[in-house]
Design a protein around this motif. Structure first.
Motif, PDB file in Angstrom:
ATOM      1  N   ALA A  25      80.924  33.191  14.252  1.00  0.00           N
ATOM      2  CA  ALA A  25      79.841  32.783  15.157  1.00  0.00           C
ATOM      3  C   ALA A  25      78.606  33.187  15.022  1.00  0.00           C
ATOM      4  O   ALA A  25      77.514  32.672  15.126  1.00  0.00           O
ATOM      5  N   ILE A  26      78.570  34.595  15.507  1.00  0.00           N
ATOM      6  CA  ILE A  26      77.374  35.325  15.466  1.00  0.00           C
ATOM      7  C   ILE A  26      76.500  35.165  14.018  1.00  0.00           C
ATOM      8  O   ILE A  26      75.235  34.819  14.278  1.00  0.00           O
ATOM      9  N   VAL A  27      77.197  35.443  13.095  1.00  0.00           N
ATOM     10  CA  VAL A  27      76.249  35.155  11.736  1.00  0.00           C
ATOM     11  C   VAL A  27      75.850  33.834  11.569  1.00  0.00           C
ATOM     12  O   VAL A  27      74.643  33.784  11.235  1.00  0.00           O
ATOM     13  N   LEU A  28      76.622  32.809  11.815  1.00  0.00           N
ATOM     14  CA  LEU A  28      76.260  31.439  11.688  1.00  0.00           C
ATOM     15  C   LEU A  28      75.046  31.047  12.633  1.00  0.00           C
ATOM     16  O   LEU A  28      73.971  30.405  12.231  1.00  0.00           O
ATOM     17  N   ARG A  29      74.956  31.601  13.865  1.00  0.00           N
ATOM     18  CA  ARG A  29      73.916  31.527  14.749  1.00  0.00           C
ATOM     19  C   ARG A  29      72.594  31.918  14.323  1.00  0.00           C
ATOM     20  O   ARG A  29      71.582  31.700  14.326  1.00  0.00           O
ATOM     21  N   LEU A  30      72.720  33.357  13.632  1.00  0.00           N
ATOM     22  CA  LEU A  30      71.640  33.871  12.941  1.00  0.00           C
ATOM     23  C   LEU A  30      70.928  33.035  12.110  1.00  0.00           C
ATOM     24  O   LEU A  30      69.617  32.992  12.176  1.00  0.00           O
ATOM     25  N   TYR A  31      71.624  32.212  11.357  1.00  0.00           N
ATOM     26  CA  TYR A  31      71.024  31.191  10.442  1.00  0.00           C
ATOM     27  C   TYR A  31      70.530  30.055  10.941  1.00  0.00           C
ATOM     28  O   TYR A  31      69.410  29.551  10.802  1.00  0.00           O
ATOM     29  N   SER A  32      71.246  29.264  11.774  1.00  0.00           N
ATOM     30  CA  SER A  32      70.797  28.135  12.580  1.00  0.00           C
ATOM     31  C   SER A  32      69.865  28.460  13.525  1.00  0.00           C
ATOM     32  O   SER A  32      69.123  27.472  13.467  1.00  0.00           O
ATOM     33  N   GLU A  33      69.769  29.153  14.149  1.00  0.00           N
ATOM     34  CA  GLU A  33      68.730  29.518  15.217  1.00  0.00           C
ATOM     35  C   GLU A  33      67.639  30.585  14.808  1.00  0.00           C
ATOM     36  O   GLU A  33      66.377  30.337  14.791  1.00  0.00           O
ATOM     37  N   GLY A  34      68.175  31.761  14.445  1.00  0.00           N
ATOM     38  CA  GLY A  34      67.119  32.651  13.962  1.00  0.00           C
ATOM     39  C   GLY A  34      66.466  32.290  12.861  1.00  0.00           C
ATOM     40  O   GLY A  34      65.153  32.494  12.988  1.00  0.00           O
ATOM     41  N   PHE A  35      66.912  32.053  11.719  1.00  0.00           N
ATOM     42  CA  PHE A  35      66.087  31.517  10.583  1.00  0.00           C
ATOM     43  C   PHE A  35      65.723  29.850  10.785  1.00  0.00           C
ATOM     44  O   PHE A  35      64.362  29.857  10.850  1.00  0.00           O
ATOM     45  N   ASN A  36      66.615  28.979  10.793  1.00  0.00           N
ATOM     46  CA  ASN A  36      66.155  27.617  10.858  1.00  0.00           C
ATOM     47  C   ASN A  36      65.361  27.224  11.702  1.00  0.00           C
ATOM     48  O   ASN A  36      64.241  26.341  11.652  1.00  0.00           O
ATOM     49  N   LYS A  37      65.366  27.896  13.124  1.00  0.00           N
ATOM     50  CA  LYS A  37      64.560  27.578  14.232  1.00  0.00           C
ATOM     51  C   LYS A  37      63.430  28.585  14.315  1.00  0.00           C
ATOM     52  O   LYS A  37      62.968  28.326  15.440  1.00  0.00           O
ATOM     53  N   ASN A  38      63.584  29.566  13.663  1.00  0.00           N
ATOM     54  CA  ASN A  38      62.509  30.684  13.592  1.00  0.00           C
ATOM     55  C   ASN A  38      62.173  31.267  14.996  1.00  0.00           C
ATOM     56  O   ASN A  38      61.261  31.462  15.675  1.00  0.00           O
ATOM     57  N   ARG A  39      63.606  31.626  15.806  1.00  0.00           N
ATOM     58  CA  ARG A  39      63.734  32.121  16.949  1.00  0.00           C
ATOM     59  C   ARG A  39      63.815  33.654  16.795  1.00  0.00           C
ATOM     60  O   ARG A  39      64.926  34.136  16.736  1.00  0.00           O
ATOM     61  N   THR A  40      62.734  34.348  17.126  1.00  0.00           N
ATOM     62  CA  THR A  40      62.678  35.795  16.795  1.00  0.00           C
ATOM     63  C   THR A  40      63.756  36.543  17.985  1.00  0.00           C
ATOM     64  O   THR A  40      64.387  37.366  17.553  1.00  0.00           O
ATOM     65  N   GLY A  41      63.580  35.720  19.171  1.00  0.00           N
ATOM     66  CA  GLY A  41      64.286  36.441  20.120  1.00  0.00           C
ATOM     67  C   GLY A  41      66.029  36.279  19.874  1.00  0.00           C
ATOM     68  O   GLY A  41      66.753  37.159  20.446  1.00  0.00           O
ATOM     69  N   VAL A  42      66.358  35.317  19.195  1.00  0.00           N
ATOM     70  CA  VAL A  42      67.748  35.187  18.886  1.00  0.00           C
ATOM     71  C   VAL A  42      68.087  36.332  17.705  1.00  0.00           C
ATOM     72  O   VAL A  42      69.251  36.925  17.913  1.00  0.00           O
ATOM     73  N   VAL A  43      67.335  36.667  17.079  1.00  0.00           N
ATOM     74  CA  VAL A  43      67.511  37.838  15.910  1.00  0.00           C
ATOM     75  C   VAL A  43      67.516  39.007  16.753  1.00  0.00           C
ATOM     76  O   VAL A  43      68.292  39.779  16.411  1.00  0.00           O
ATOM     77  N   GLN A  44      66.614  39.416  17.550  1.00  0.00           N
ATOM     78  CA  GLN A  44      66.607  40.658  18.253  1.00  0.00           C
ATOM     79  C   GLN A  44      67.896  40.457  19.136  1.00  0.00           C
ATOM     80  O   GLN A  44      68.647  41.512  19.381  1.00  0.00           O
ATOM     81  N   GLU A  45      68.532  39.341  19.685  1.00  0.00           N
ATOM     82  CA  GLU A  45      69.763  39.485  20.380  1.00  0.00           C
ATOM     83  C   GLU A  45      70.828  39.637  19.731  1.00  0.00           C
ATOM     84  O   GLU A  45      71.703  40.463  20.006  1.00  0.00           O
TER      85      GLU A  45
END
Length: 191
Positions: free
Chosen positions: A11-31
């Motif tokens: 779930a953590i890894v998939l969120r990195l792609y779905s939110e961190g990459f696809n939605k360009n949410r830097t805060g999610v990557v930092q989290e």
């Protein structure tokens, strides 16, 4: 069999792609990326800033790129993702094919290895780099926990050594072309 912690790491890894990459949410990557994040990719700096830089660089290289996860597997604290980075995700003959292996610890991404390949318009086999076309002739082999662990150790060791540029691993670990008879015999032994 789902091992404890497997679904949380995935779930953590998939969120990195779905939110961190696809939605360009830097805060999610930092989290999601832990302090001291160890990076093994030769062109990407370590730490959370390195992961953000990698995603930004990929978006600049492929404008409009989205991450389309094709396969994901987990074993213990390791999660591997096979994915396509493309602006035209419905077309499997575009963009880049990527395989990322993450170590997850205490709910954070703590280590990363990655391999990237440009997707050709056509492959020699005629298969895409992503589709699942193999079908077992009878049924998929059922492996014991012991054999799964041996396979995992073999694959992780080979992957790490190849990622470090050690092509001799092919000879050292016995990764060679085999005859179809040898492959059938090995497959039959697993059944």
């Amino acid at each position: 069999m789902v091992r404890a912690g497997r679904s949380a790491g995935v779930a953590i890894v998939l969120r990195l792609y779905s939110e961190g990459f696809n939605k360009n949410r830097t805060g999610v990557v930092q989290e999601l990326v832990g302090a001291g994040y160890v990076q093994h990719d030769k062109s990407v700096p370590g730490g959370v800033d390195g992961q953000i830089k990698e995603f930004n660089g990929l978006r600049a290289k492929i404008p409009g790129a989205v991450a389309t996860v094709k396969h994901v597997a987990a074993d213990g604290d390791l999660v591997v993702v096979h994915w396509q980075a493309s602006a035209t995700a419905a077309n499997e003959a575009t963009g880049e094919a990527r395989v990322d292996l993450y170590r997850v610890g205490n709910g954070k991404l703590v280590e990363h290895w990655g391999i990237t390949q440009t997707v050709p318009a056509k492959t020699a086999s005629g298969n895409s780099l992503f589709s699942d076309v193999y079908r077992y002739p009878k049924r998929a082999p059922v492996l014991s926990e012991e054999q799964e662990e041996k396979n995992r150790k073999f694959a992780v060791d080979a992957y790490r050594r190849l990622s470090d540029g050690d092509a001799t691993v092919i000879d050292k670990l016995g990764i060679r072309g085999t005859t179809s008879t040898t492959r059938r015999s090995a497959t039959e032994r697993l059944r």
